[in-house]
Design a protein around this motif. Structure first.
Motif, short mmCIF file in Angstrom:
data_model
loop_
_atom_site.label_atom_id
_atom_site.label_comp_id
_atom_site.label_asym_id
_atom_site.label_seq_id
_atom_site.Cartn_x
_atom_site.Cartn_y
_atom_site.Cartn_z
N LEU A 102 3.17 18.48 -41.94
CA LEU A 102 2.29 17.69 -42.79
C LEU A 102 3.09 16.67 -43.62
O LEU A 102 2.65 15.53 -43.80
N TYR A 103 4.25 17.09 -44.09
CA TYR A 103 5.06 16.16 -44.89
C TYR A 103 5.58 15.02 -44.02
O TYR A 103 5.65 13.86 -44.46
N THR A 104 5.96 15.34 -42.77
CA THR A 104 6.37 14.28 -41.85
C THR A 104 5.23 13.30 -41.62
O THR A 104 5.44 12.08 -41.58
N GLY A 105 4.01 13.84 -41.46
CA GLY A 105 2.85 12.97 -41.31
C GLY A 105 2.62 12.10 -42.53
O GLY A 105 2.26 10.92 -42.40
N TYR A 106 2.84 12.67 -43.70
CA TYR A 106 2.68 11.89 -44.93
C TYR A 106 3.69 10.74 -44.99
O TYR A 106 3.34 9.59 -45.31
N ILE A 107 4.95 11.04 -44.68
CA ILE A 107 6.00 10.01 -44.72
C ILE A 107 5.72 8.92 -43.70
O ILE A 107 6.04 7.74 -43.90
N ALA A 108 5.10 9.28 -42.56
CA ALA A 108 4.83 8.30 -41.51
C ALA A 108 3.89 7.20 -41.98
O ALA A 108 3.86 6.11 -41.38
N PHE A 109 3.14 7.43 -43.03
CA PHE A 109 2.19 6.44 -43.53
C PHE A 109 2.71 5.74 -44.80
O PHE A 109 1.94 5.16 -45.55
N THR A 110 4.03 5.82 -45.02
CA THR A 110 4.65 5.16 -46.17
C THR A 110 5.78 4.26 -45.68
O THR A 110 6.15 4.28 -44.51
N ASN A 111 6.35 3.48 -46.60
CA ASN A 111 7.50 2.62 -46.29
C ASN A 111 8.79 3.26 -46.77
O ASN A 111 9.78 2.57 -47.01
N TYR A 112 8.79 4.58 -46.91
CA TYR A 112 9.94 5.30 -47.44
C TYR A 112 11.19 5.03 -46.59
O TYR A 112 11.18 5.22 -45.38
N GLY A 113 12.26 4.58 -47.25
CA GLY A 113 13.50 4.27 -46.54
C GLY A 113 14.46 3.53 -47.46
O GLY A 113 14.28 3.53 -48.70
N SER A 114 15.47 2.92 -46.88
CA SER A 114 16.45 2.20 -47.69
C SER A 114 15.77 1.09 -48.50
O SER A 114 15.04 0.27 -47.95
N GLY A 115 16.02 1.10 -49.80
CA GLY A 115 15.40 0.10 -50.67
C GLY A 115 14.00 0.45 -51.10
O GLY A 115 13.42 -0.26 -51.93
N HIS A 116 13.45 1.53 -50.55
CA HIS A 116 12.09 1.97 -50.93
C HIS A 116 12.11 3.49 -51.07
O HIS A 116 11.54 4.21 -50.25
#
Length: 535
Positions: A102-116
């Protein structure tokens, strides 16, 4: 006068007093052990609940509370006996499987990454810190490096009082200023000796990098030090306007406006490096299929992934079955010794074998070129097709013993009467193999082949350790290579191996891989039912 018969019977059947003591003692120790274990569980659970509350992770907070309450109710009551055995497994399933998915699914809908990575407030602080300059004419302030709870901070003499703070806590008054010089005592804090700062390179670097905000307003600047004994106020050339959601750069005159994409963008299109995490909907999934620089490399990686997964099952299975057929024949002498030799590759760690073969396939000094090709300089690791063939060979060498063992067991479990009847009817060895042996072997090994396909589809170890997915695909982003499969491509996109990280895109690709493997496995399991007709 004699006692009633029932009373006599009761007296003669009653256990001796010491038996009650032993039974009570056993129950008492068991209860104490359970109490100690539940105390540990409650302590760990409360720590998790407090951490989730402080981080405002309300879903995690609610799940942690529910699990802790459920554990206390189940193990301190006598009615929920089945749950005493089921709850640990269900808890681990929820924490290590369902939550991660579920957490992986949540991250998939965000721009989480370098600089974010963090919040907008953290992005503002990072942007202002990047443009910091010492205020011209600002006085040098007596300073002491302090520590509280393992966190470093500064204590400075300002406006006739001692003010202390950390990177997360702005300066706050803590006491009266000394007659002269830096603070020698700071209430509530421990002063870090100067010798400790000078003698420890890590502490020295942490002190130089430390920025303590002057106040809650980031535009007021922060205290920094170069020597650990004096500090000054540093202000950024950037100015944050919370109402307008803009950052103005006085050095360039550009005004950066906060966008829904979690970025500060100026009118000329330039973007500040610091951004924040926001929900982007299906953008990551759309990017996988529409981004020109990403579509072609990912298509190449996807095609090779299917070829790799199929051949990594078909070739070792065929080889293992062939060897099992040969050494299942009673006419072969020394079968036990030979079988032991054939399963030796299965005993070696996969990552170590991949590293050894990496050296053996080296173009300059590898033994493959030296002994088998007369010293010819064959670039096994630099040519895309040769690298694929080499890594496939390594994987076959590592996995065929598994199929050899499985097929040997399946062959030994075959009904001998069916083979004898076929032989009497005139069926030759090839006919028996095609019509009886192979179908019956597939019935017992098909589920293992399906699970092996799913494993090979995500076999990260061999790909990464042998050649790190290389050689690289020209022009591909995220350092994608010709021997990369989807799981190693996800690793590259996540930035763990270095470079820019895009956890949102990596999570979206992970979800698609999960769906593909799940659908293929489900269809394959349905098809295996047809093989049961041979039983």
């Amino acid at each position: 006068m004699t006692a009633p018969q029932s009373t006599l019977d009761a007296d003669t059947t009653a256990p001796p007093p010491e038996a009650h003591g032993r039974r009570w003692s056993g129950r008492g120790w068991g209860f104490l052990v359970k109490l100690a274990l539940m105390a540990v569980i409650n302590a760990v659970g409360l720590m998790g609940i407090i951490a989730a509350f402080q981080a405002e992770s309300w879903i995690v907070f609610g799940v942690a509370v529910a699990l802790l309450v459920a554990a206390d109710v189940v193990y301190f009551t006598k009615r929920a006996l089945p749950l005493k055995y089921l709850l640990p497994g269900l808890s681990f399933l929820l924490i290590f499987q369902i939550f991660i998915f579920l957490y992986t699914g949540y991250i998939a809908f965000t721009n989480y990454g370098s600089g974010h990575v963090g919040s907008q407030e953290q992005a503002v602080e990072a942007a202002l810190a990047q443009g910091e300059r010492r205020v011209e004419g600002a006085p040098t302030l007596p300073l002491a490096v302090v520590e509280r709870g393992g966190e470093l901070g500064f204590a400075v003499v300002l406006d006739g009082e001692i003010r202390a703070g950390t990177a997360d806590e702005p300066l706050a008054p803590v006491g009266a200023a000394p007659a002269s010089g830096a603070p020698t005592e700071v209430p509530g804090w421990t002063i870090v000796p100067r010798n400790t700062i000078i003698g420890d390179a890590d502490t020295q670097a942490a002190v130089v990098d430390l920025r303590v905000p002057v106040s809650d307003d980031p535009n007021d600047g922060s205290i920094r030090t170069r020597d650990g004994s004096s500090g000054a106020v540093y202000l950024s050339t950037m100015t944050w306007d919370a109402d307008a959601q803009t950052i103005s750069d006085s050095a360039t005159g550009l005004v950066y406006t906060a966008t829904e994409r979690g970025e500060f963008v100026a009118e000329d299109g330039t973007t500040l490096p610091a951004g924040w995490t926001v929900h982007v909907g299906f953008d990551n999934f759309v990017k996988l299929f529409t981004n020109p620089s990403l579509v072609e490399p990912l298509a190449l990686v996807t095609g090779w992934t299917f070829v790799w997964a199929i051949l990594s099952v078909a070739i070792p299975f065929a080889l293992g079955l062939l060897i099992a057929l040969v050494y299942n024949d009673p006419r072969v002498r020394g079968r036990k010794v030979l079988r032991t030799l054939f399963i030796l590759p299965y005993a070696f760690p996969a990552f170590m074998s991949a590293l050894l073969f990496r050296g053996m396939f080296n173009a300059e000094f590898g033994v493959i070129n030296e002994f088998f090709f007369g010293g010819t300089n064959i670039d096994w690791l630099g040519d895309p097709w040769l690298a694929r063939g080499a890594v496939l060979f390594v994987n076959v060498w590592l996995t065929y013993p598994y199929y050899f063992l499985v097929c040997t067991g399946a062959l030994q479990a075959l009904p001998q009467d069916a083979l004898e009847a076929a032989s009497i009817d005139g069926a030759g060895r090839f006919r028996q193999l095609r019509a009886i042996i192979l179908p019956l072997v597939l019935v017992s090994t098909a589920p293992l082949l399906i699970s092996s396909f799913a494993f090979s589809f995500n076999n990260f170890t061999v790909i990464y350790m042998f050649n790190n997915g290389g050689p690289s695909i020209p022009g591909a982003p995220y350092a994608l290579g010709n021997t990369d499969i989807l799981i190693s491509a996800i690793y590259d996109i996540s930035g763990v191996s270095g470079g820019a990280a895009d956890y949102g895109l990596a999570s979206a690709l992970s979800i698609l891989v999960f769906i593909v493997v799940g659908v293929i496995s489900a269809l394959a399991f349905r098809q295996t039912k047809k093989l049961e007709e041979y039983q």
